[in-house]
Structure formats: C-alpha cells, structure tokens
Design an enzyme around this catalytic site. Structure first.
Site, PDB file in Angstrom:
ATOM      1  CG  ASP A  85     -35.368 149.978 -52.258  1.00  0.00           C
ATOM      2  OD1 ASP A  85     -34.824 151.074 -52.445  1.00  0.00           O
ATOM      3  OD2 ASP A  85     -35.055 149.209 -51.312  1.00  0.00           O
ATOM      4  CG  ASP A  89     -31.928 152.264 -45.607  1.00  0.00           C
ATOM      5  OD1 ASP A  89     -33.154 152.417 -45.797  1.00  0.00           O
ATOM      6  OD2 ASP A  89     -31.258 151.418 -46.213  1.00  0.00           O
TER       7      ASP A  89
HETATM    8  C1  DGJ Z   1     -32.943 149.736 -49.163  1.00  0.00           C
HETATM    9  C2  DGJ Z   1     -34.055 150.350 -48.373  1.00  0.00           C
HETATM   10  O1  DGJ Z   1     -33.747 151.672 -48.068  1.00  0.00           O
HETATM   11  C3  DGJ Z   1     -34.302 149.532 -47.123  1.00  0.00           C
HETATM   12  O2  DGJ Z   1     -35.293 150.126 -46.366  1.00  0.00           O
HETATM   13  C4  DGJ Z   1     -34.668 148.135 -47.508  1.00  0.00           C
HETATM   14  O3  DGJ Z   1     -35.900 148.135 -48.181  1.00  0.00           O
HETATM   15  C5  DGJ Z   1     -33.589 147.541 -48.376  1.00  0.00           C
HETATM   16  N1  DGJ Z   1     -33.285 148.366 -49.495  1.00  0.00           N
HETATM   17  C6  DGJ Z   1     -33.991 146.182 -48.868  1.00  0.00           C
HETATM   18  O4  DGJ Z   1     -33.079 145.665 -49.716  1.00  0.00           O
END
Ligand code: DGJ
Length: 733
Positions: free
Chosen positions: A472, A544
């Site tokens: 991430d 997300d």
């Molecule tokens: C952002 C990501 O897009 C989410 O899926 C998740 O992994 C969060 N970060 C976790 O902090």
C-alpha cells in the site's frame, strides 16, 4: 479570392526531388507506422503517423507532400523539440548547458534498428547538439503484433561541466488530423477513473500531477485520444496511452497553427530539474501507447495482449482468489479472531486469506491509522504467536496466507520516526503536514531503499510460507526535502525522480529474490497505477470504493488500459443497498476477492458465494487470458454489458447490469450483440451465479449460432428484479 503561392508551396515544389531521397527513419508495427525524416538542416521531423504503407519505399515520399517542410516559420513537427533556438512551440527538452546557455539544437547523427526478440524491435536514433557535445538518443520499442509503441529518451552530458535538465519528455509525437477528442480521467480516493471527453482546441491542454508518491490520486497517467470524432467500440481512430512512471507526470496537447497535435509526454519537470555531471546520462520514463483504426475495443485488446505478454508481472500466469479482513475488522482484531476468519476463507472456497493493516508495532501499536507505521514487528498483544503461527493455522485450514505492508511510509508516532528522522521527507525547519497522519520515507537514499527492501525480506525470511503481499501507499509528498540529497550535495530537485527510481530499485530486488510471490499494487485504491509499477506487481487494487454500481463504471474505464487479470475486485459491504449477487457479479469481472464477515452470511448467501467462487474458478481463465469486449456502455444505456471470450472462441462469459432505473428502463427490451465468437460454431447459453432457488430463462436448453449471437444478439433479461446477470456461452459439438 486568389492568393499568391506561399513560399512554403514553392519550396515544396522545388524540394520534391530532394525529399524523395531524404533520409527517413520508419518505425512500424504490424499495422501502423511512424515516419521521421531529416530536413535540410539535419533536424528530425515527424512526417507520418498512421496505417503502415504497403511499400516501405513510399515513406520517403511523404515529406515531399508537406508544405511546412523547409521553412522554420511553419515548423512544429520536430521529433523531440529542443528549447531556446528556432523553436517557438512547447519544447520536449530544455537544457541549461554547462556554460549557462539555455539553447539546444538537435541534429540527426545516425540510427539503428535491432530485433530484440521475435515481434519486438528497438530503433535508436542519435541526435547531437551542434554547438555542445550533449547527445540525445530517442528510443522506439515496437511490439509488432499488438501495435504497441514504447518511447523514451536518453540524454548524455558530453560537456566538460554539469548541465541542468529543465524539461525531459519521454516522447514528442506529431499527429496530423483535422480534429482530436481527448478523454482524460480525474478522481480522488474512492472516486477513481472518472472520464471527461472534449475536443482539443487551439492552444495547449495540460494534464499533470505534482503529488510525488500517491501521484495518480487526482488523475492517472493515462488518456484516450480519438481522431476526427469520438470513436465507438468498433469504429474510429483511437490512441490509448500510459506513462510508465509511478511519480509526477505531464502530458501536453498542443494544437499548433496547422491545427495538428503536438503531444509531449513525460515525467513532470515541475520542481524536478535534474543535474547531470559531465559524462552522466539520464533515461526518461517510458511512454507507452497503442493505436487502432478499428475503434476503442480493438485498441484496448491490443494493450491487454501486450500487457499480459510483455509488461504486467506474471501477466500470463495464474492468480489467487482471496478473503481480506480490512472491511470486516479494520484495526480491531487479534489472533483468535483471525484464525476464526480463516474458516470463512475455507468455507468460501477461496485460495488465500489476506491480513490487512493493523498487525504490527508495539511502542505505538497500530490500532488506528494514527500510529505505528514504520515499526514492522508483530504487535505482541494482537499476535502473541507471530505471523508464522498465522501462516500455519491458515495452511491447516487449506488456505494460504498473505500480508499487507506499506513500507514507504511512516507515522510521526513511531519508533522509526524517532530513530531515523533523517529518513523522512520533510522540511527540517517547517511545520509538518500529514496525509492520512503519515509522512513519506526518502527513497532517494540508498539506506532507506535497503530498509524498505528489508521490511519485505524480513517478513518473508522469518515467516516461510507467506504467499501474497498487498503493498500500500497512502500519502502524497508534502514539504519535499531530502536530508540525504542535502548531505550528498545534490540538488533537492532530484527528489521526485530519485524517489521513483529508488522505489523501482527496491522492487527489482524484491522480484529477484521473490519471483513467485503475487503482489497487489495498492495506493489507498488506484492512487498509483501505471505500467512502470506493474512490471513488478501482478495486480492492482482498483479502488476502496466497492459499491458495485460505481465499480461498473470504474472497471469499464480501467479496462481501456488494463486487462481484467490485473484488476482486483472484492465483494464487500461498502454498499449494503446493492444485492449480494450484484456485488459478487461485478467483483467476478476482475480478480475476485471477498472482504466480508463470512460467518454473518445467511445460509443462502453463503451457498450463493460458494457457488460464485466455484463458477469463477471455472471461467477465470477466460477473463484472465481471453479477449474482452465492452458491449453496452453504462454511460449510454441504462444497462452495461461486458464480455470475455477465450482464445479458442469456444467459451465466453457475459456480465450485464442495470445501472439506471429511470423511466422505462427496468426491463431490457433489446438484445445485446455479442462479439468475438466463431460465427460457424453453435453455443449453449446458461446462466451462472444464480441466487438459490432463483428462476432463470437460461436453463441451458437454448443453443444459438455464433452468427446469430453476434448479429441479432441475446437479451440477458436484466430487469429491476434481475439487476445483474452472468451468462456462460459455450460451444457445443
Ligand atoms: C488503503 C487501502 O486501499 C485499503 O484497502 C486498506 O488496505 C487500508 N489502506 C489499510 O490501511
């Protein structure tokens, strides 16, 4: 009104014999070609971009047909426009030479073409400044069958002192046409890939970003350009482009005084001038594009084929279905809870359990996004037996285990920040600003590169059996300043470039040691997706936002540039107003995963999901390796339909959705014409992903010819009560 012949016309007539023997460099794929020609002043001009000519000798005659050749007044088509001399248009290259002189003149020196492998060639053209010894190499890599062109430049300082690169584009195309329509994308967190199309008018249109790390948050480095009029899926001239660079980019679209398009693409030189010492070279990022005169569908299938074969990491391999715990638990979990969740993964029948954020840090436990980032040891309270235990427990249940990391980042509330402030990108004497409570580590620093690589390597060496990583990246760069560059006496303006290069160096090391591990590219969703990063990653997190209606649109638009095998799509509870079936069907068009609490599912919901996973496994090879057709656009209809066909044209799967319930749209009246089938074959149509006990008009008894399905079509019978429909189309003997 009769006008006196212009000087350029006279020159055109006078120069014809010269032009016929002019030095021409042709760069051609199977179907399209670029022709570059050296003019009388040794400048390299773009004279052609279009369908490949039948006789290669004909390229030499093109220049003779262009009235603007031979006079500077009308000259806009330089193949790599330098600043400071004759040029009065947007430059591709701007250099302050060792003596401070800001002018550059590039003359053709030589070129060569090599075959790199079957179907892939590289043409390199050497240009040199007439006054200074600085050289520019233009590189054109051509992937013949998918009609993909990859362009970049290398600039070599041949002077006796340092030079400063003030602008250093990857490519400078010259496209001759009457009208151009640009589709650009904008967005933000949970709002990725929103298209806007408009006609390019006189002047310059700029798309760029200055965010540094999560650099594509407000707009990806990708666009669609159409010629004459907006194209359709099946007709029209389309160029799809991507800058393979996970940092700041800049695309400039300049309609010149001939109304032609000067397209300049590359890394954004904003606050990023780059100094080259004598003898040093600078390689720009690579600009990748494909072109088709058969519409958007053909263009995107070319790019998909190219991506799978040549660019996406393990693009022709397999992928793992998974259960992720992010939305199910957020930061609130412990070992016991996780082990219970493994049962859910096993019950669903997915391959892997992915443990998301929140598993690490002790002094400042990672119980929210406000602390702990950077301290990559298991949190003892949550995971007293460590990650290794979780791997074993998951494996006992027949499920593999994967892990989330965000190793480029740090929370100020962390031991890493306390111990290594010099590793953090920040202005030492200014107030700190945070994005998601965090700061970015300085990957221009080799020590930080070692650290970031070490985070990955240690997790893997200490916990054998980890089978997947979600990488991430949630913050942008604020207060850009590198302590390392300062100590090294290098310009701060190197940071944006050296950060991305540092990241790629880390990823190269990761790939050298861990070639088999699937890694998801995530940046709070699709905040950093490009073909530079994807050479190391097997897939990316689209957004997300997993509300299926939003996802229909996002996945539609991403599909112009990326193949389905690369797009992670999960079934979640983000939008509980949508049916579980709708959510599952949309996620089944990408790389399927779940992010739900399985034990909260009703018996019927669980049975439905289990069956959907089995179905997915039965057709995922079509999605991952076949051709994709966008049949009905959600932007133009109350319905959206997508289709995937296997290379043998024996199996296909079609997904249809209701996207609007306004007016008379709650019952699909018209059939949808399929594509890519064999007209001579006969196909049985059955419905998949049926909710238990649901009725279907597609019970498998109906068989149609490919001819019928492609000319007449089939009505998936989407209604307000059947808002999503998955059809399997299989050839029968
Ligand atoms: C952002 C990501 O897009 C989410 O899926 C998740 O992994 C969060 N970060 C976790 O902090």
């Amino acid at each position: 009104m009769t006008r006196a012949p212009r000087l350029s016309v006279l020159l055109l007539v006078l120069c014809l014999p010269i032009c016929l023997t002019a030095q021409v460099v042709t760069i051609a794929s199977d179907d399209y070609a670029i022709a570059l020609q050296v003019d009388a002043l040794k400048r390299l001009e773009t004279v052609y971009f279009g369908p490949r000519l039948a006789d290669p000798a004909d390229y030499a005659a093109i220049g003779g047909q262009l009235g603007y050749r031979g006079t500077n007044e009308d000259f806009f088509n330089h193949a790599y426009t330098p600043a400071g001399t004759w040029n009065v248009a947007e430059p591709a290259l701007e250099i302050a030479h060792a003596d401070g002189n800001p002018s550059t003149e590039l003359s053709y020196v030589s070129h060569q073409t090599q075959t790199l492998e079957e179907g892939v060639s590289l043409t390199t053209i050497e240009l040199m400044d007439s006054l200074y010894q600085t050289r520019v190499r233009l590189h054109y890599k051509v992937y013949s069958a998918p009609n993909v062109f990859e362009q970049w430049a290398t600039i070599r300082n041949g002077e006796s002192g340092p030079i400063m690169l003030k602008k250093y584009a990857s490519a400078n195309l010259y496209l001759r046409n009457e009208r151009f329509f640009l589709t650009q994308y904008h967005g933000s967190w949970a709002e990725e890939m929103q298209p806007e199309t408009h006609e390019l008018t006189a002047g310059t249109k700029v798309l760029d970003t200055k965010l540094g790390t999560r650099s594509h948050l407000y707009g990806p480095p990708t666009f669609r350009l159409e010629f004459d009029q907006p194209a359709t899926e099946e007709t029209g001239k389309v160029l799809l482009a991507n800058l393979a660079w996970s940092g700041n980019f800049r695309f400039e679209f300049e309609r010149d005084r001939h109304e032609n398009l000067r397209l300049i693409a590359g890394a954004n030189a904003f606050a990023a001038e780059y100094q080259l010492q004598a003898g040093e070279s600078f390689e720009t990022p690579h600009f990748i594009y494909t072109y088709s005169e058969q519409g958007r569908g053909a263009a995107s299938r070319q790019l998909h084929r190219w991506a799978r074969q040549y660019r996406l990491y393990d693009g022709e391999g397999e992928r793992l279905t998974l259960l992720n715990n992010w939305e199910a638990t957020y930061f609130d979990f412990d070992e016991e809870k996780l082990v219970e969740l493994f049962d859910g993964a096993a019950e669903l029948g997915v391959d892997l359990f992915l443990l998301d954020d929140g598993w690490f840090a002790n002094k400042y436990p990672r119980n929210s996004d406000g602390a702990g980032l950077g301290d990559w040891t298991e949190n003892r309270e949550k995971l007293p037996h460590g990650l290794g235990y979780l791997v074993k427990e998951a494996n006992k249940k027949g499920v593999q285990f994967g892990i989330w990391i965000e190793p480029e980042m740090v929370n100020p509330k962390s031991e890493l920040y306390e111990n290594h402030l010099d590793w953090v990108i920040r202005q030492p004497d200014r107030r700190e600003f945070y994005y998601r409570n965090q700061l970015v580590l300085d990957l221009s620093n080799p020590e930080v590169q070692d650290y970031v690589y070490g985070v990955f390597d240690r997790i893997f060496t200490e916990n054998p059996g980890i089978a997947y990583v979600k990488w991430d990246c949630n913050a942008v760069i604020y207060n850009a300043f590198s302590d390392y560059l300062d100590r090294e006496g290098r310009p701060q303006t190197h940071l944006y470039t050296d950060y991305v290069r540092g990241l790629y160096r880390v990823l190269e090391r990761v790939r050298e040691k861990y070639p088999e591990v699937p890694i998801m590219l995530c940046s709070g969703g699709g905040g950093r997706v490009d073909y530079g990063a994807l050479q190391y990653f097997t897939e990316f997190w689209v957004s997300d936002n997993t509300a299926p209606l939003d996802r229909v649109y996002m996945q539609w638009d991403y599909s112009y540039f990326y193949p389905a095998i690369a797009m992670c799509a999960h079934v979640t509870n983000w939008d509980r107003t949508a049916s579980l079936k709708y959510r599952t069907d949309v996620a089944s068009m990408g790389k399927l995963g779940f992010d739900i609490e399985v034990d909260e599912l009703s018996e019927a919901d669980l049975a439905f999901c289990q069956q959907a996973v089995r179905n997915y496994k039965s057709y995922s090879d079509i999605l991952w390796k076949g051709e994709m057709y966008r049949l009905q656009s959600p932007y133009e209809h109350p319905y959206a339909s997508f289709q995937f066909v296997d290379p043998a044209q024996a199996r296909s799967v079609m997904f249809s959705y209701l996207v609007s319930r306004r007016f008379e749209t709650s019952y699909a009246v018209e059939p949808v014409r399929l594509q890519g089938l064999d007209p001579a074959k006969r196909y049985r149509v059955t419905e998949l992903n049926l909710y238990p006990d649901a009725h279907t008009p597609f019970d498998g008894s109906a068989v149609y010819s490919g001819d019928f399905l492609m000319k007449v079509g089939i009505n998936p019978a989407v209604t307000a009560w059947r808002q999503s429909v998955v059809l399997q189309i299989e050839a029968v003997e």
